[in-house]
Scaffold this motif. Structure first.
Motif, PDB file in Angstrom:
ATOM      1  N   GLY A   1      -4.244   7.991 -11.554  1.00  0.00           N
ATOM      2  CA  GLY A   1      -5.529   8.472 -11.039  1.00  0.00           C
ATOM      3  C   GLY A   1      -5.531   8.495  -9.517  1.00  0.00           C
ATOM      4  N   LEU A   2      -4.999   7.428  -8.940  1.00  0.00           N
ATOM      5  CA  LEU A   2      -4.888   7.341  -7.483  1.00  0.00           C
ATOM      6  C   LEU A   2      -3.914   8.393  -6.962  1.00  0.00           C
ATOM      7  CD1 LEU A   2      -5.187   5.919  -4.734  1.00  0.00           C
ATOM      8  CD2 LEU A   2      -3.772   4.063  -5.591  1.00  0.00           C
ATOM      9  N   GLY A   3      -2.785   8.517  -7.630  1.00  0.00           N
ATOM     10  CA  GLY A   3      -1.750   9.448  -7.182  1.00  0.00           C
ATOM     11  C   GLY A   3      -2.207  10.896  -7.240  1.00  0.00           C
ATOM     12  N   ALA A   4      -2.934  11.258  -8.288  1.00  0.00           N
ATOM     13  CA  ALA A   4      -3.373  12.657  -8.430  1.00  0.00           C
ATOM     14  C   ALA A   4      -4.313  13.045  -7.292  1.00  0.00           C
ATOM     15  CB  ALA A   4      -4.071  12.849  -9.785  1.00  0.00           C
ATOM     16  N   LEU A   5      -5.240  12.154  -6.960  1.00  0.00           N
ATOM     17  CA  LEU A   5      -6.176  12.467  -5.871  1.00  0.00           C
ATOM     18  C   LEU A   5      -5.452  12.456  -4.524  1.00  0.00           C
ATOM     19  CD1 LEU A   5      -9.183  13.139  -5.344  1.00  0.00           C
ATOM     20  CD2 LEU A   5      -9.554  10.697  -4.921  1.00  0.00           C
ATOM     21  N   ALA A   6      -4.492  11.552  -4.367  1.00  0.00           N
ATOM     22  CA  ALA A   6      -3.711  11.498  -3.122  1.00  0.00           C
ATOM     23  C   ALA A   6      -2.942  12.807  -2.934  1.00  0.00           C
ATOM     24  CB  ALA A   6      -2.753  10.309  -3.136  1.00  0.00           C
ATOM     25  N   ARG A   7      -2.322  13.289  -3.997  1.00  0.00           N
ATOM     26  CA  ARG A   7      -1.579  14.555  -3.918  1.00  0.00           C
ATOM     27  C   ARG A   7      -2.511  15.714  -3.582  1.00  0.00           C
ATOM     28  NH1 ARG A   7       0.779  12.099  -8.231  1.00  0.00           N
ATOM     29  NH2 ARG A   7       2.836  11.274  -7.704  1.00  0.00           N
ATOM     30  N   ALA A   8      -3.668  15.721  -4.215  1.00  0.00           N
ATOM     31  CA  ALA A   8      -4.616  16.819  -3.994  1.00  0.00           C
ATOM     32  C   ALA A   8      -5.029  16.912  -2.524  1.00  0.00           C
ATOM     33  CB  ALA A   8      -5.846  16.633  -4.881  1.00  0.00           C
ATOM     34  N   HIS A   9      -5.040  15.771  -1.841  1.00  0.00           N
ATOM     35  CA  HIS A   9      -5.472  15.777  -0.440  1.00  0.00           C
ATOM     36  C   HIS A   9      -4.297  15.600   0.526  1.00  0.00           C
ATOM     37  CE1 HIS A   9      -9.827  15.966  -0.980  1.00  0.00           C
ATOM     38  NE2 HIS A   9      -9.622  15.306  -2.097  1.00  0.00           N
ATOM     39  N   GLY A  10      -3.071  15.642   0.010  1.00  0.00           N
ATOM     40  CA  GLY A  10      -1.907  15.507   0.877  1.00  0.00           C
ATOM     41  C   GLY A  10      -1.789  14.142   1.526  1.00  0.00           C
ATOM     42  N   VAL A  11      -2.259  13.116   0.838  1.00  0.00           N
ATOM     43  CA  VAL A  11      -2.201  11.751   1.383  1.00  0.00           C
ATOM     44  C   VAL A  11      -0.920  11.062   0.890  1.00  0.00           C
ATOM     45  CG1 VAL A  11      -3.278   9.452   1.321  1.00  0.00           C
ATOM     46  CG2 VAL A  11      -4.699  11.511   1.562  1.00  0.00           C
ATOM     47  N   ALA A  12      -0.136  10.531   1.814  1.00  0.00           N
ATOM     48  CA  ALA A  12       1.068   9.779   1.464  1.00  0.00           C
ATOM     49  C   ALA A  12       0.725   8.294   1.381  1.00  0.00           C
ATOM     50  CB  ALA A  12       2.142   9.991   2.518  1.00  0.00           C
ATOM     51  N   VAL A  13       1.145   7.648   0.300  1.00  0.00           N
ATOM     52  CA  VAL A  13       0.963   6.198   0.195  1.00  0.00           C
ATOM     53  C   VAL A  13       2.213   5.564   0.806  1.00  0.00           C
ATOM     54  CG1 VAL A  13       0.588   4.233  -1.338  1.00  0.00           C
ATOM     55  CG2 VAL A  13      -0.482   6.443  -1.839  1.00  0.00           C
ATOM     56  N   VAL A  14       2.062   5.011   2.007  1.00  0.00           N
ATOM     57  CA  VAL A  14       3.221   4.648   2.821  1.00  0.00           C
ATOM     58  C   VAL A  14       3.567   3.166   2.786  1.00  0.00           C
ATOM     59  CG1 VAL A  14       2.900   6.580   4.392  1.00  0.00           C
ATOM     60  CG2 VAL A  14       1.796   4.379   4.900  1.00  0.00           C
ATOM     61  N   GLY A  15       2.739   2.350   2.182  1.00  0.00           N
ATOM     62  CA  GLY A  15       3.046   0.929   2.122  1.00  0.00           C
ATOM     63  C   GLY A  15       2.141   0.255   1.131  1.00  0.00           C
ATOM     64  N   GLY A  16       2.575  -0.914   0.678  1.00  0.00           N
ATOM     65  CA  GLY A  16       1.761  -1.611  -0.298  1.00  0.00           C
ATOM     66  C   GLY A  16       1.997  -3.084  -0.243  1.00  0.00           C
ATOM     67  N   ASN A  17       1.133  -3.803  -0.914  1.00  0.00           N
ATOM     68  CA  ASN A  17       1.249  -5.237  -1.003  1.00  0.00           C
ATOM     69  C   ASN A  17       0.692  -5.609  -2.366  1.00  0.00           C
ATOM     70  OD1 ASN A  17       1.438  -8.040   0.318  1.00  0.00           O
ATOM     71  ND2 ASN A  17      -0.639  -7.984  -0.500  1.00  0.00           N
ATOM     72  N   VAL A  18       1.448  -6.414  -3.085  1.00  0.00           N
ATOM     73  CA  VAL A  18       0.965  -6.838  -4.394  1.00  0.00           C
ATOM     74  C   VAL A  18       0.933  -8.355  -4.426  1.00  0.00           C
ATOM     75  CG1 VAL A  18       1.316  -6.701  -6.870  1.00  0.00           C
ATOM     76  CG2 VAL A  18       1.955  -4.781  -5.435  1.00  0.00           C
ATOM     77  N   SER A  19      -0.236  -8.903  -4.718  1.00  0.00           N
ATOM     78  CA  SER A  19      -0.396 -10.354  -4.812  1.00  0.00           C
ATOM     79  C   SER A  19      -0.863 -10.722  -6.201  1.00  0.00           C
ATOM     80  CB  SER A  19      -1.474 -10.841  -3.835  1.00  0.00           C
ATOM     81  OG  SER A  19      -1.088 -10.621  -2.516  1.00  0.00           O
ATOM     82  N   ALA A  20      -0.502 -11.912  -6.631  1.00  0.00           N
ATOM     83  CA  ALA A  20      -1.135 -12.458  -7.818  1.00  0.00           C
ATOM     84  C   ALA A  20      -2.564 -12.846  -7.452  1.00  0.00           C
ATOM     85  CB  ALA A  20      -0.367 -13.672  -8.308  1.00  0.00           C
ATOM     86  N   GLY A  21      -3.439 -12.872  -8.434  1.00  0.00           N
ATOM     87  CA  GLY A  21      -4.824 -13.263  -8.176  1.00  0.00           C
ATOM     88  C   GLY A  21      -5.593 -13.249  -9.483  1.00  0.00           C
ATOM     89  N   ASP A  22      -6.656 -14.038  -9.557  1.00  0.00           N
ATOM     90  CA  ASP A  22      -7.368 -14.146 -10.824  1.00  0.00           C
ATOM     91  C   ASP A  22      -8.123 -12.877 -11.197  1.00  0.00           C
ATOM     92  OD1 ASP A  22      -6.430 -16.663 -11.134  1.00  0.00           O
ATOM     93  OD2 ASP A  22      -8.200 -17.641 -10.298  1.00  0.00           O
TER      94      ASP A  22
END
Lengths: 335, 335
Positions: free
Chosen positions: B107-128
């Motif tokens: 869902g995130l990727g489809a909208l990002a592509r539609a607007h030409g937005v590159a996802v250039v970095g990320g961070n994944v943490s554990a959390g409740d």
């Protein structure tokens, strides 16, 4: 004080200097003026209560400090100048007293001011768990990468390693917050990102990474990205006096995490200039190994015998990734 | 599949197009090339499980869509072109199945592509608690602000208002996820940020804000920042057919939130050009009031009588702020 007021006051404590900030907090988005000819360098990292810190064991200012420090360390490893940050905060409604939140802002604000970072936007959400997610934007004409190390390059590391891991163990053994933190505990709780050294290494170092997940693991990322191998002389890995008093075990220095020192590689002819720059910054810089074509990382003891590590990397319970190969695991409930 | 693998796979589903991206995920930070002469426009927003969505009532793809859409809407209100995003994800270990996470990325990727937005970095943490914090960076030569509205300016709004609030009520009345969403529910769950209209309004509109917290509240911010007042003709506020079938109450159109439409002001001579641009984008643009010097917002009914609203703004349980005056409150557990 109601929640709205609390948030207003929290964000007011953070610095929004004028440098490059056309529109700060108060509009739909912040507007910034990048320097011509510079690239943007962007990283994001979160600290989550119960995963990255235990509010009962760490001073609140340290939580704010560390949330920014881990991001500053990423920019340091790229040789970039940090400039602007956004902060996304999740607050359990009514559960955190103002004095606690204020001190978090003060810890974050003090480090931001020290590095000339403007906090240009924020987002505050309700949520069951307290967390702080920072996105940091810096600038650089030229960056350091994880890739670029070549056979023959020397491997260098700033400061001392393993202190933070020993400090974490020391804090975990306590039942409450320490009245006075030991040197090792302070290294865990208030790491010093090596921003100036990262900037100084541009044009000299061939590759760089920050040591957040343990030297062996992080150096491994650098070697893999560069398509090379290396020999690491374990007994040369710099350990502080406090470390040496605490243990003769090399494990924490080789595999401990969260020191936020820099690991650099450089061709031999550039090592003297790197060392001079480190000295000018009053920062220890130690040669600990050499890059080769082997494709693997050999670790040798002081008699030249290979060491096998029981634990390759610092195991966090948290999973972190600024990109491929950047992961952490860490015990929940540790501070 | 272990947690590490899961995260690798999650981030691989997001687009990293080459435009302006020198270094994407895989190093300590991303390196981006801003366009010369452009300013950076930066915003951050989070969606938190149990606060912004109820995973049992909303399709997972919509969670990813909305996390980006709310940030895109902020850039739209500044008249900026969205370009790059970072994603910070908090995952309750083992609690979320891969199929759920994959759909969020899609869902995130489809909208990002539609607007030409590159996802250039990320961070994944554990959390409740599951949460998704996005920071979006855009570019603009010239931006729209909340301030800039002048007496005599017309007030215009894109699309229709109040649908999302009615959709939220409709979803909240369900016991599980709907098999097929109604028009109103879809407006709540998958809002369409008005990015192109924001860009088209630069140079014509005198001020802009996105309608995320309810028209009266958001228009109030715009008027306050501009130091002016206004008259709003309640019966002119555009409502969809689905809205009009559901209720004759004007409340949701005036005070409902999360439509992510744009509210613009413009001098009368520029309104025809704005309308032409909206028509070219097949977007409804409706004149709903006029700016004056009064310093207050008067709301009139179809006979010219003042309306007093029981509820001025959309009350979210969440507290949100991109800056001063940007706050939300919203019921926990609602979707």
């Amino acid at each position: 004080m109601d929640e709205f007021e609390l948030i207003e006051r929290w964000l007011e404590r953070l610095p929004v200097p004028g440098s490059g900030v056309l529109v700060g907090p108060g509009d739909d988005a912040a507007v910034l003026v990048p320097r011509p000819g510079h690239r943007l360098v962007v990283t994001t990292d979160a600290v989550v209560e119960g995963v990255h810190f235990d509010a009962g064991r760490v001073p609140p200012a340290a939580i704010g400090h560390k949330a920014l420090a881990v991001n500053l360390s990423d920019l340091a490893a790229m040789g970039a100048r940090p400039r602007w940050s956004t902060v996304a905060l999740t607050l359990p409604p009514g559960r955190l007293p103002w004095s606690f939140l204020r001190r978090i802002a003060d810890g974050l604000g003090a480090l931001a001011r020290a590095h000339g970072v403007a906090v240009v936007g924020g987002n505050v959400s309700a949520g069951d768990v307290f967390s702080l997610t920072l996105t940091l934007v810096g600038e650089a004409r030229q960056v350091l990468r994880r890739k670029g190390a070549r056979p023959g390059d020397r491997i260098l590391v700033t400061g001392t390693l393993g202190d933070a891991a020993l400090g974490l163990a020391s804090l975990a053994a306590r039942s409450g917050p320490p009245r006075r933190m030991s040197v090792l505990e302070a290294r865990q709780v208030r790491p010093t990102p090596r921003v100036e050294m990262g900037l100084a290494a541009v044009g000299l170092a061939s590759a760089a990474i920050d040591v957040s997940d343990g030297l062996v693991q992080d150096l491994g990322h650098l070697l893999r990205e560069s398509g090379v191998g290396a020999t690491l002389f374990a007994h040369r890995v710099p350990r502080s006096r406090a470390y040496q008093r605490a243990t003769t075990d090399l494990g924490p220095a080789l595999s401990g995490g969260e020191d936020y020192e820099l690991c650099l590689t450089a061709p031999p002819r550039k090592v003297p200039a790197l060392s001079r720059r480190a000295r000018a910054l009053r920062l220890r810089l130690t040669e600990i190994g050499e890059v080769d074509e082997s494709g693997t990382l050999r670790i040798l003891d002081d008699r030249g015998r290979p060491i096998r590590l029981a634990q390759v990397g610092y195991t966090h319970h948290t999973l972190t990734r600024t990109g491929r190969g950047r992961r952490r695991r860490r015990g929940a409930g540790r501070c």
